[in-house]
Write a protein that holds these residues in place. Structure first.
Motif, PDB file in Angstrom:
ATOM      1  N   LEU A 220      85.364  79.024  93.190  1.00 25.50           N
ATOM      2  CA  LEU A 220      85.286  80.494  93.174  1.00 25.50           C
ATOM      3  C   LEU A 220      86.046  81.102  92.184  1.00 25.50           C
ATOM      4  CD1 LEU A 220      84.043  82.986  94.735  1.00 25.50           C
ATOM      5  CD2 LEU A 220      86.194  82.935  96.195  1.00 25.50           C
ATOM      6  N   PRO A 221      85.577  81.684  90.903  1.00 29.51           N
ATOM      7  CA  PRO A 221      86.247  82.653  90.082  1.00 29.51           C
ATOM      8  C   PRO A 221      86.740  83.735  90.734  1.00 29.51           C
ATOM      9  CG  PRO A 221      83.994  81.791  89.363  1.00 29.51           C
ATOM     10  CD  PRO A 221      83.980  81.603  90.758  1.00 29.51           C
ATOM     11  N   LEU A 222      88.009  83.984  90.493  1.00 27.90           N
ATOM     12  CA  LEU A 222      88.794  85.340  90.985  1.00 27.90           C
ATOM     13  C   LEU A 222      88.828  86.242  89.867  1.00 27.90           C
ATOM     14  CD1 LEU A 222      91.432  83.391  93.141  1.00 27.90           C
ATOM     15  CD2 LEU A 222      89.235  84.072  93.725  1.00 27.90           C
ATOM     16  N   TYR A 227      90.995  81.312  89.948  1.00 30.14           N
ATOM     17  CA  TYR A 227      90.240  80.406  90.332  1.00 30.14           C
ATOM     18  C   TYR A 227      90.792  80.089  92.019  1.00 30.14           C
ATOM     19  CZ  TYR A 227      94.277  77.733  89.203  1.00 30.14           C
ATOM     20  OH  TYR A 227      95.585  77.335  88.996  1.00 30.14           O
ATOM     21  N   LEU A 228      89.834  79.637  92.744  1.00 28.53           N
ATOM     22  CA  LEU A 228      90.025  78.888  94.051  1.00 28.53           C
ATOM     23  C   LEU A 228      89.052  77.778  93.988  1.00 28.53           C
ATOM     24  CD1 LEU A 228      90.871  78.286  96.948  1.00 28.53           C
ATOM     25  CD2 LEU A 228      89.125  79.859  97.602  1.00 28.53           C
ATOM     26  N   HIS A 244      95.874  82.845  90.242  1.00 26.66           N
ATOM     27  CA  HIS A 244      95.475  84.137  90.029  1.00 26.66           C
ATOM     28  C   HIS A 244      96.489  85.035  89.400  1.00 26.66           C
ATOM     29  CE1 HIS A 244      94.272  88.437  91.638  1.00 26.66           C
ATOM     30  NE2 HIS A 244      93.268  88.106  91.070  1.00 26.66           N
ATOM     31  N   ILE A 245      95.703  85.741  88.360  1.00 25.20           N
ATOM     32  CA  ILE A 245      96.721  86.604  87.815  1.00 25.20           C
ATOM     33  C   ILE A 245      96.036  88.141  88.062  1.00 25.20           C
ATOM     34  CG2 ILE A 245      97.341  87.677  85.294  1.00 25.20           C
ATOM     35  CD1 ILE A 245      97.420  84.686  84.285  1.00 25.20           C
ATOM     36  N   GLY A 246      96.487  88.977  88.711  1.00 19.03           N
ATOM     37  CA  GLY A 246      96.029  90.201  89.257  1.00 19.03           C
ATOM     38  C   GLY A 246      97.164  91.096  88.588  1.00 19.03           C
ATOM     39  N   ASN A 247      97.120  92.337  89.840  1.00 12.44           N
ATOM     40  CA  ASN A 247      97.887  93.583  89.357  1.00 12.44           C
ATOM     41  C   ASN A 247      99.025  93.629  90.326  1.00 12.44           C
ATOM     42  OD1 ASN A 247      96.215  94.550  87.404  1.00 12.44           O
ATOM     43  ND2 ASN A 247      94.832  95.328  89.122  1.00 12.44           N
TER      44      ASN A 247
END
Length: 348
Positions: A220-222, A227-228, A244-247
């Motif tokens: 699963l792309p995030l 990714y997962l 995961h690189i998020g906010n």
């Protein structure tokens, strides 16, 4: 100078915000002697921070007698050719940033030239040099043989936040255009890029406990990047990879292994944070033991190892064949994950 001179091929954010600050703390062993970048203004500006020479040519850097060891921090596709050129030029040691190369054939070429010239080449997989990881390795008993589940979690804020805190970047690479993740081919390319760009930090550790991947089960792309992935080996072992690189600001960089009667957990500091080594906890039949955090993190440890290699005070911690196998493991995993997404797209 009495310290070893370091030459950088590529002066991007990793060089500026990670390697240069770490080397500044190791000035009794190493100094920056030469910075090469295809952008002349970047090369000059980054070199000026250390009083180093600068150029836009690999050949000029390799001809500089003040360069004892070289760090290859260029785009991935150039790693093999530049690492081979460093070895053939007779430099004392070479550090190649992750990934080692883009194909196992190129990785094998690097290993062959390293063996022929006698110039040691290491890969900048910093967690494999982390003092806590190396300390706990001696005490985890038969966990590599009895492990049944592995989990790697890398949850980080955007790199730009860390880079801004670590240094004042002179320049940044142009961000690639965003992909349409509804397209199967784009999803496959995104997952391959995130595995080879982010998961690869921990893949050598995962291979230690899950040596062979039989199949990738879930992909699963995030968004915006990550990714997962779940997978299993031929003997029923399973692994879960989350990146995961998020906010959000709160980082987590953990690696965990569960076996029949033992378990392992490593809590790493983020790459841009100079906060010492990981903390490693291992529970076996003999009880619970904790290692670290120690003074040096994996980046500093790999530079100290590189200095010891250059002076003949040490032999490589990992044989060339292991570095080739680590790359093959990563590229095979990326290919398997991409194929899963392609198949899902074809079936939709």
């Amino acid at each position: 100078m009495s310290t070893l001179g370091v030459g950088f091929i590529g002066a991007g954010p990793v060089t500026q915000a990670i390697h240069l600050p770490h080397l500044a703390g190791l000035s009794d062993r190493l100094h920056v002697a030469h910075v090469m970048d295809v952008d002349p203004t970047t090369a000059a500006a980054v070199a000026a921070r250390s009083g180093a020479h600068h150029s836009t040519s690999v050949e000029e850097l390799l001809a500089d007698d003040g360069v004892d060891v070289v760090a290859v921090c260029s785009p991935h596709s150039f790693h093999a050719g530049q690492a081979i050129a460093c070895a053939r030029a007779g430099k004392k040691a070479v550090l190649v940033e992750k990934p080692f190369a883009t194909t196992t054939e190129d990785a094998e070429r690097i290993a062959e030239v390293s063996a022929k010239t006698g110039v040691p080449v290491i890969v900048g997989a910093m967690h494999t040099y982390d003092p806590a990881y190396l300390a706990v390795e001696k005490h985890w008993g038969d966990l590599p043989e009895t492990a049944h589940h592995i989990r790697s979690v890398i949850q980080l804020p955007p790199n730009a936040r860390y880079e801004t805190l670590a240094t004042q970047l002179h320049s940044q690479p142009v961000a690639p255009p965003s992909r349409d993740l509804s397209d199967p081919a784009a999803r496959a390319a995104a997952i391959s890029g995130s595995l080879l760009g982010l998961a690869i930090h921990n893949l050598p550790l995962i291979r230690r406990f899950l040596p062979e991947v039989k199949a990738v089960d879930t992909v699963l792309p995030l968004k915006p990047f990550g990714y997962l992935v779940t997978l299993h080996g031929p003997d029923g072992r399973t692994a879960e990879l989350i990146g995961h690189i998020g906010n959000s600001w709160r980082p987590e960089w953990t690696f965990e292994v569960w076996g029949a009667t033992s378990e392992l957990r490593l809590d790493f500091t983020p790459s841009y944070v100079r906060a010492g080594s990981a903390e490693a906890t291992v529970r076996t039949a003999d009880g619970l033991r904790v290692f670290g955090p120690y003074e040096h993190n994996g980046y500093e440890a790999e530079w100290l190892h590189l200095a010891d290699l250059a002076t003949g005070a040490a032999t490589p911690l990992y044989a060339p064949g292991e570095l080739v196998a680590d790359l093959g493991y990563a590229t095979d995993l990326a290919a398997l994950a991409g194929a899963v997404l392609q198949q899902e797209g074809a079936a939709a």
